[in-house]
Design a protein around this motif. Sequence first.
Motif: not given
Length: 352
Positions: A285-289
């Motif tokens: 998972v990778r977030d918007t940051n």
Amino acid sequence: MDAFYASVEMRDHPDLKEKAVVVAHDPRKHNGHGVITTANYVARKYGVGSAMPAMRAVEQVPKDQLVFIPPNFEKYRQVSAQVHEIMHEVTDQVESVSLDEAYIDVTQNKLGNYSSIELGNYMQQKIFKTTKLTCSFGVTYNKFLAKMASEYAKPFGKTVILPEEALNFLAKQDIKKFPGVGKKMQETLRSMNINTGEDLQKTSVQTLIDRFKKMGYVLAMHSRGIDLSPVQAERQRKSIGKERTFEPSIFEEQAALTQLRKYSREITEMLKERNLQAGCVVLKVRDTNFYTITRRRMLKKKTQDPRIIYQEARALLEREEDFVTRGIRLLGVSVTDLEQEIYEETNLFSTL
């Protein structure tokens, strides 16, 4: 394998044995649309074959003889896996071309000091005993000739081409028998008065290159019995996975779970195609940051079940619920700890 999909259906429905079986959606029920996946040998007598529009079967086969069966690829993959198991009893140098075709290098094999012909006979009979389906094989010194040999005596055939016989064998073949020569190329070759392998052998290499570029060179080499490509056995993969970057990012849990279900199904299909089972599920998972994490969970038992893969991936995602709040830019699932089932070696003549 001989008329593979159609043969599987006839095996499962013996009453169709004398019918013209066409594996395709019935075009009469689909506005005339549909393409033939394969046809049995009864249908082929009427000029019906794979990759043709399904309507051709309606036009060419008597109505009382014709039977359409929608393709069932899940079933065909299962049977294909059985066949691959038998090939891997003999050698791991197996190059799968499709569900029903493979090249096998038996220079070294697992069963002992047997000839390639004996090994071919063993596999042919073991496949029939296991699946109740017939196959054909060709034994020779390169892949191109092996393919032509396997097609030569179908169904349930066996053909051996010794090196000293290759040029004579090829000379007698119609150009349509050469792999890679499609209908348009056939028309062009015939317009050049090239109709057989012998005609190809008499044509200069440069003439074929000038007309057909790279394919002309390949055809010139093939007509002379030359093919240097090795059998390329598929290497064991360490992982299988799916991931996607989202723009805009995902901010809803159900949207993320929908993706996990999709990945789980797709990963399962790849596992089944390779006859593999997975022992570990990995979530990425990778977030918007652009903060990225990976989490993994070992399974109690290796699996190909999409429901188990999904459940484990979901559980891992739920532990990182703040990612949904921040927005998921990338989401991926993969499986590792892959294993192909090991089968006991069998004495070569125990099933003959």
